[in-house]
Design an enzyme around this catalytic site. Structure first.
Site, mmCIF file in Angstrom:
data_model
loop_
_atom_site.group_PDB
_atom_site.id
_atom_site.type_symbol
_atom_site.label_atom_id
_atom_site.label_comp_id
_atom_site.label_asym_id
_atom_site.label_seq_id
_atom_site.Cartn_x
_atom_site.Cartn_y
_atom_site.Cartn_z
ATOM 1 N N ASP A 1 -0.806 44.884 26.453
ATOM 2 C CA ASP A 1 0.270 44.437 27.231
ATOM 3 C C ASP A 1 -0.328 43.788 28.480
ATOM 4 O O ASP A 1 -1.277 44.307 29.311
ATOM 5 C CB ASP A 1 0.876 45.496 27.728
ATOM 6 C CG ASP A 1 1.507 46.522 26.878
ATOM 7 O OD1 ASP A 1 0.953 46.845 25.830
ATOM 8 O OD2 ASP A 1 2.666 47.416 26.968
ATOM 9 N N GLU B 1 4.812 41.848 26.607
ATOM 10 C CA GLU B 1 5.955 42.228 27.009
ATOM 11 C C GLU B 1 6.169 42.324 28.498
ATOM 12 O O GLU B 1 7.252 42.600 29.271
ATOM 13 C CB GLU B 1 6.532 43.603 26.332
ATOM 14 C CG GLU B 1 5.603 44.917 26.905
ATOM 15 C CD GLU B 1 6.191 46.384 26.975
ATOM 16 O OE1 GLU B 1 7.256 46.246 26.379
ATOM 17 O OE2 GLU B 1 5.658 47.070 27.455
ATOM 18 N N ASN B 2 5.076 42.573 29.190
ATOM 19 C CA ASN B 2 5.186 42.692 30.689
ATOM 20 C C ASN B 2 4.526 41.508 31.661
ATOM 21 O O ASN B 2 4.081 41.494 32.721
ATOM 22 C CB ASN B 2 4.269 44.078 31.337
ATOM 23 C CG ASN B 2 4.586 45.190 30.516
ATOM 24 O OD1 ASN B 2 3.812 45.690 29.585
ATOM 25 N ND2 ASN B 2 5.622 45.839 30.877
ATOM 26 N N ASN C 1 9.543 47.506 24.564
ATOM 27 C CA ASN C 1 10.816 47.831 25.203
ATOM 28 C C ASN C 1 11.081 46.765 26.280
ATOM 29 O O ASN C 1 12.330 47.008 26.579
ATOM 30 C CB ASN C 1 10.845 49.322 25.758
ATOM 31 C CG ASN C 1 9.684 49.595 26.547
ATOM 32 O OD1 ASN C 1 8.512 49.119 26.370
ATOM 33 N ND2 ASN C 1 9.819 49.842 27.866
ATOM 34 N N HIS C 2 9.994 45.986 26.801
ATOM 35 C CA HIS C 2 10.564 45.061 27.684
ATOM 36 C C HIS C 2 10.797 43.597 27.296
ATOM 37 O O HIS C 2 10.998 42.595 27.905
ATOM 38 C CB HIS C 2 9.538 44.962 29.001
ATOM 39 C CG HIS C 2 9.320 46.210 29.832
ATOM 40 N ND1 HIS C 2 10.316 46.062 30.705
ATOM 41 C CD2 HIS C 2 8.435 47.151 29.939
ATOM 42 C CE1 HIS C 2 9.892 47.617 31.233
ATOM 43 N NE2 HIS C 2 8.877 47.783 30.895
ATOM 44 N N HIS D 1 4.493 49.866 19.030
ATOM 45 C CA HIS D 1 4.646 50.089 20.497
ATOM 46 C C HIS D 1 5.298 51.550 20.793
ATOM 47 O O HIS D 1 6.502 51.756 20.702
ATOM 48 C CB HIS D 1 5.455 48.837 21.130
ATOM 49 C CG HIS D 1 5.584 48.699 22.656
ATOM 50 N ND1 HIS D 1 4.443 48.085 23.191
ATOM 51 C CD2 HIS D 1 6.400 49.043 23.621
ATOM 52 C CE1 HIS D 1 4.786 48.000 24.707
ATOM 53 N NE2 HIS D 1 5.978 48.705 24.665
HETATM 54 FE FE LIG Z 1 3.887 47.472 28.420
HETATM 55 FE FE LIG Z 2 6.226 49.148 26.719
#
Ligand SMILES: [Fe+2]
Ligand SMILES: [Fe+2]
Length: 271
Positions: A8, A39-40, A67-68, A153
Protein backbone atom coordinates in the site's frame (compact mmCIF):
# COMPACT_ATOMS: atom_id res chain seq x y z
CA UNK A 1 9.16 -14.59 -14.58
CA UNK A 2 10.44 -11.92 -12.21
CA UNK A 3 7.64 -10.25 -10.29
CA UNK A 4 7.71 -7.32 -7.88
CA UNK A 5 4.72 -6.51 -5.70
CA UNK A 6 4.72 -3.27 -3.68
CA UNK A 7 2.42 -2.81 -0.68
CA UNK A 8 0.00 0.00 0.00
CA UNK A 9 1.39 3.38 -1.12
CA UNK A 10 0.54 5.95 1.54
CA UNK A 11 0.28 9.62 0.59
CA UNK A 12 2.81 11.80 -1.16
CA UNK A 13 5.76 10.22 0.62
CA UNK A 14 4.82 6.77 -0.71
CA UNK A 15 3.96 8.03 -4.20
CA UNK A 16 7.16 10.02 -4.60
CA UNK A 17 9.38 7.17 -3.37
CA UNK A 18 7.77 4.61 -5.67
CA UNK A 19 7.63 6.76 -8.81
CA UNK A 20 11.30 7.70 -8.26
CA UNK A 21 12.54 4.16 -7.56
CA UNK A 22 10.46 2.03 -9.91
CA UNK A 23 12.28 2.66 -13.20
CA UNK A 24 15.61 1.73 -11.53
CA UNK A 25 14.13 -1.33 -9.82
CA UNK A 26 12.67 -2.57 -13.12
CA UNK A 27 16.16 -2.59 -14.65
CA UNK A 28 18.13 -3.73 -11.60
CA UNK A 29 15.86 -6.72 -10.87
CA UNK A 30 15.05 -7.38 -14.57
CA UNK A 31 11.36 -7.28 -13.70
CA UNK A 32 8.72 -8.73 -16.01
CA UNK A 33 5.69 -7.76 -13.94
CA UNK A 34 5.18 -4.99 -11.39
CA UNK A 35 2.05 -4.70 -9.26
CA UNK A 36 1.41 -1.89 -6.80
CA UNK A 37 -1.37 -1.53 -4.23
CA UNK A 38 -2.36 2.14 -4.23
CA UNK A 39 -5.52 2.26 -2.10
CA UNK A 40 -3.96 4.90 0.22
CA UNK A 41 -2.09 6.95 -2.38
CA UNK A 42 -4.30 10.03 -2.14
CA UNK A 43 -3.55 11.58 1.26
CA UNK A 44 -4.05 8.14 2.80
CA UNK A 45 -7.52 7.66 1.35
CA UNK A 46 -8.10 6.33 -2.14
CA UNK A 47 -6.42 6.95 -5.47
CA UNK A 48 -6.89 9.82 -7.93
CA UNK A 49 -6.71 9.10 -11.69
CA UNK A 50 -3.64 11.33 -12.19
CA UNK A 51 -1.80 9.37 -9.49
CA UNK A 52 -2.66 6.08 -11.19
CA UNK A 53 -1.38 7.48 -14.50
CA UNK A 54 1.91 8.52 -12.86
CA UNK A 55 2.36 5.01 -11.40
CA UNK A 56 1.69 3.35 -14.76
CA UNK A 57 4.18 5.75 -16.36
CA UNK A 58 6.82 4.93 -13.72
CA UNK A 59 6.56 1.22 -14.55
CA UNK A 60 3.61 -0.32 -12.70
CA UNK A 61 1.84 -2.88 -14.90
CA UNK A 62 -1.15 -3.37 -12.61
CA UNK A 63 -2.52 -1.32 -9.70
CA UNK A 64 -4.66 -2.95 -7.01
CA UNK A 65 -6.98 -1.44 -4.40
CA UNK A 66 -8.80 -2.46 -1.21
CA UNK A 67 -11.27 -1.09 1.32
CA UNK A 68 -10.26 2.49 0.38
CA UNK A 69 -11.00 1.87 -3.31
CA UNK A 70 -13.75 4.48 -3.60
CA UNK A 71 -12.49 7.22 -1.25
CA UNK A 72 -11.71 9.37 -4.32
CA UNK A 73 -14.93 9.40 -6.34
CA UNK A 74 -13.17 10.29 -9.62
CA UNK A 75 -11.83 6.73 -9.69
CA UNK A 76 -15.32 5.29 -10.33
CA UNK A 77 -15.35 6.37 -13.97
CA UNK A 78 -11.57 6.02 -14.49
CA UNK A 79 -11.59 2.37 -13.38
CA UNK A 80 -14.19 1.41 -15.99
CA UNK A 81 -11.83 2.52 -18.78
CA UNK A 82 -8.62 1.22 -17.14
CA UNK A 83 -8.51 -2.61 -17.10
CA UNK A 84 -5.10 -2.65 -15.37
CA UNK A 85 -6.54 -0.88 -12.34
CA UNK A 86 -8.22 -3.55 -10.19
CA UNK A 87 -10.59 -3.41 -7.24
CA UNK A 88 -11.34 -6.48 -5.09
CA UNK A 89 -13.34 -8.97 -7.15
CA UNK A 90 -15.72 -9.83 -4.32
CA UNK A 91 -17.51 -6.47 -4.28
CA UNK A 92 -21.23 -7.00 -5.08
CA UNK A 93 -22.25 -7.56 -8.72
CA UNK A 94 -22.64 -4.24 -10.55
CA UNK A 95 -19.66 -2.55 -8.86
CA UNK A 96 -17.60 -0.57 -11.42
CA UNK A 97 -14.28 -2.02 -12.56
CA UNK A 98 -12.97 -5.56 -12.41
CA UNK A 99 -11.11 -7.74 -9.92
CA UNK A 100 -8.87 -9.56 -12.39
CA UNK A 101 -6.90 -8.80 -15.53
CA UNK A 102 -4.64 -10.70 -17.91
CA UNK A 103 -1.40 -8.90 -18.76
CA UNK A 104 0.68 -9.67 -21.87
CA UNK A 105 4.38 -9.88 -21.04
CA UNK A 106 7.32 -9.76 -23.49
CA UNK A 107 8.38 -13.23 -24.64
CA UNK A 108 4.81 -14.26 -25.50
CA UNK A 109 3.86 -14.75 -21.87
CA UNK A 110 0.64 -13.98 -20.03
CA UNK A 111 -0.03 -13.34 -16.37
CA UNK A 112 -3.32 -13.13 -14.50
CA UNK A 113 -3.47 -10.62 -11.66
CA UNK A 114 -6.30 -10.85 -9.18
CA UNK A 115 -7.36 -8.64 -6.26
CA UNK A 116 -9.63 -9.98 -3.49
CA UNK A 117 -10.57 -8.67 -0.05
CA UNK A 118 -10.96 -10.52 3.25
CA UNK A 119 -13.95 -10.27 5.57
CA UNK A 120 -12.55 -10.82 9.07
CA UNK A 121 -12.58 -7.38 10.82
CA UNK A 122 -13.43 -5.87 7.41
CA UNK A 123 -16.58 -4.83 5.53
CA UNK A 124 -18.98 -7.69 4.81
CA UNK A 125 -18.40 -8.40 1.13
CA UNK A 126 -19.18 -11.50 -0.91
CA UNK A 127 -17.05 -14.53 -0.01
CA UNK A 128 -13.48 -13.93 -1.30
CA UNK A 129 -12.69 -17.66 -1.25
CA UNK A 130 -15.62 -18.62 -3.48
CA UNK A 131 -15.26 -15.56 -5.73
CA UNK A 132 -11.56 -16.33 -6.27
CA UNK A 133 -12.26 -20.03 -6.92
CA UNK A 134 -14.82 -19.06 -9.59
CA UNK A 135 -12.34 -16.71 -11.31
CA UNK A 136 -9.50 -19.26 -11.10
CA UNK A 137 -11.69 -22.02 -12.53
CA UNK A 138 -11.56 -20.15 -15.87
CA UNK A 139 -7.76 -20.49 -16.08
CA UNK A 140 -5.01 -23.05 -15.72
CA UNK A 141 -1.55 -22.11 -14.51
CA UNK A 142 1.17 -23.53 -16.76
CA UNK A 143 -1.27 -24.01 -19.64
CA UNK A 144 -2.47 -20.67 -21.04
CA UNK A 145 -1.01 -18.61 -18.18
CA UNK A 146 2.65 -18.31 -17.13
CA UNK A 147 1.88 -16.69 -13.77
CA UNK A 148 -1.05 -15.91 -11.48
CA UNK A 149 -0.58 -13.28 -8.77
CA UNK A 150 -3.14 -12.43 -6.11
CA UNK A 151 -3.27 -9.39 -3.84
CA UNK A 152 -5.42 -10.54 -0.90
CA UNK A 153 -6.33 -7.37 0.98
CA UNK A 154 -7.20 -8.41 4.51
CA UNK A 155 -6.71 -7.58 8.19
CA UNK A 156 -6.28 -11.02 9.76
CA UNK A 157 -3.18 -13.15 9.17
CA UNK A 158 -5.33 -16.23 9.78
CA UNK A 159 -7.63 -15.39 6.86
CA UNK A 160 -4.64 -14.63 4.62
CA UNK A 161 -2.94 -17.93 5.46
CA UNK A 162 -6.17 -19.87 5.00
CA UNK A 163 -6.64 -18.20 1.63
CA UNK A 164 -3.07 -18.85 0.46
CA UNK A 165 -3.16 -22.52 1.47
CA UNK A 166 -6.53 -22.91 -0.28
CA UNK A 167 -4.97 -21.92 -3.61
CA UNK A 168 -1.50 -23.43 -3.05
CA UNK A 169 -0.30 -25.01 -6.29
CA UNK A 170 -3.02 -23.25 -8.33
CA UNK A 171 -1.38 -19.80 -8.37
CA UNK A 172 2.18 -18.43 -8.45
CA UNK A 173 2.03 -15.93 -5.64
CA UNK A 174 -0.38 -14.77 -2.93
CA UNK A 175 0.57 -11.58 -1.11
CA UNK A 176 -1.37 -9.88 1.65
CA UNK A 177 -1.91 -6.14 1.91
CA UNK A 178 -3.80 -3.76 4.22
CA UNK A 179 -1.98 -3.99 7.58
CA UNK A 180 0.86 -1.71 6.37
CA UNK A 181 3.42 -3.81 8.31
CA UNK A 182 5.68 -6.19 6.38
CA UNK A 183 5.51 -9.70 7.80
CA UNK A 184 8.55 -12.00 7.99
CA UNK A 185 6.76 -15.18 6.90
CA UNK A 186 7.72 -15.12 3.20
CA UNK A 187 7.98 -18.70 1.95
CA UNK A 188 7.15 -21.05 -0.88
CA UNK A 189 4.19 -23.15 0.28
CA UNK A 190 4.36 -26.96 -0.21
CA UNK A 191 2.40 -26.81 -3.48
CA UNK A 192 4.71 -24.18 -5.03
CA UNK A 193 2.85 -20.93 -4.34
CA UNK A 194 4.94 -18.03 -2.99
CA UNK A 195 3.34 -16.35 0.02
CA UNK A 196 3.87 -13.45 2.39
CA UNK A 197 0.99 -12.53 4.65
CA UNK A 198 1.64 -8.79 4.33
CA UNK A 199 3.84 -6.83 1.94
CA UNK A 200 3.98 -3.78 4.22
CA UNK A 201 3.40 -0.23 3.01
CA UNK A 202 5.34 2.22 0.92
CA UNK A 203 5.21 5.11 3.34
CA UNK A 204 6.85 6.85 6.29
CA UNK A 205 7.28 4.34 9.16
CA UNK A 206 7.73 7.13 11.74
CA UNK A 207 3.94 7.04 11.94
CA UNK A 208 0.90 4.99 12.88
CA UNK A 209 0.44 2.80 9.78
CA UNK A 210 1.51 5.73 7.59
CA UNK A 211 -0.53 8.45 9.26
CA UNK A 212 0.94 11.30 11.36
CA UNK A 213 1.44 9.75 14.78
CA UNK A 214 0.11 12.45 17.10
CA UNK A 215 -3.49 12.55 15.87
CA UNK A 216 -3.51 8.82 15.32
CA UNK A 217 -2.38 8.14 18.89
CA UNK A 218 -4.86 10.66 20.31
CA UNK A 219 -7.70 8.58 18.95
CA UNK A 220 -6.64 5.73 21.21
CA UNK A 221 -6.16 7.93 24.27
CA UNK A 222 -9.48 9.74 24.04
CA UNK A 223 -12.52 8.24 22.42
CA UNK A 224 -13.45 11.56 20.85
CA UNK A 225 -13.65 12.34 17.16
CA UNK A 226 -10.20 13.75 16.49
CA UNK A 227 -8.81 15.79 13.65
CA UNK A 228 -8.80 14.09 10.28
CA UNK A 229 -5.80 11.84 9.93
CA UNK A 230 -3.10 12.98 7.52
CA UNK A 231 -0.19 10.97 6.14
CA UNK A 232 3.22 11.26 7.79
CA UNK A 233 5.54 13.15 5.47
CA UNK A 234 9.00 11.75 6.22
CA UNK A 235 10.99 9.58 3.82
CA UNK A 236 9.13 6.43 2.84
CA UNK A 237 10.40 2.90 3.07
CA UNK A 238 9.44 1.08 -0.11
CA UNK A 239 8.12 -2.31 1.02
CA UNK A 240 7.30 -5.21 -1.20
CA UNK A 241 8.02 -8.75 -2.23
CA UNK A 242 10.06 -10.12 -5.13
CA UNK A 243 9.15 -13.52 -6.56
CA UNK A 244 10.71 -15.54 -9.35
CA UNK A 245 8.55 -18.15 -11.06
CA UNK A 246 9.17 -20.98 -13.49
CA UNK A 247 7.59 -20.16 -16.87
CA UNK A 248 6.86 -23.83 -17.60
CA UNK A 249 4.87 -24.59 -14.44
CA UNK A 250 3.99 -21.09 -13.27
CA UNK A 251 5.07 -22.03 -9.75
CA UNK A 252 7.48 -20.01 -7.63
CA UNK A 253 11.04 -20.98 -6.90
CA UNK A 254 12.33 -17.91 -5.04
CA UNK A 255 10.82 -15.26 -2.80
CA UNK A 256 12.58 -12.29 -1.21
CA UNK A 257 11.29 -9.38 0.84
CA UNK A 258 12.15 -5.92 -0.52
CA UNK A 259 12.66 -2.91 1.77
CA UNK A 260 14.32 0.27 0.53
CA UNK A 261 14.93 3.72 2.01
CA UNK A 262 13.37 5.36 5.04
CA UNK A 263 13.52 3.83 8.52
CA UNK A 264 13.15 0.05 8.11
CA UNK A 265 16.21 -2.15 7.80
CA UNK A 266 16.93 -2.68 4.10
CA UNK A 267 16.31 -5.94 2.24
CA UNK A 268 16.94 -6.76 -1.40
CA UNK A 269 17.14 -10.01 -3.39
CA UNK A 270 20.69 -11.36 -2.95
CA UNK A 271 21.50 -12.51 -6.43
FE1 LIG B 1 -3.90 0.20 3.04
FE1 LIG C 1 -6.87 -1.39 3.36
Amino acid sequence: MKILFLGDLVGRSGRDAVTAALPGLRTRLALDLVIVNAENASHGFGLAPEMARALFEAGADVITLGNHAWDRREILSYITETPRLLRPLNFPPGTPGAGAVIVEIPGNRRALVLNAMGRLFMDALDCPFRASAVELSKHKLGANLHAIVIDFHAEASSEKMAYAHSFDGQVSFVVGTHTHCPSADHQILPGGTAFQSDAGMCGDYDSVIGMAKQNAAARFWRKLPGERLAPAEGEATICGVFVETDDATGLAHRIFPVRMGGRLSPAMPDF
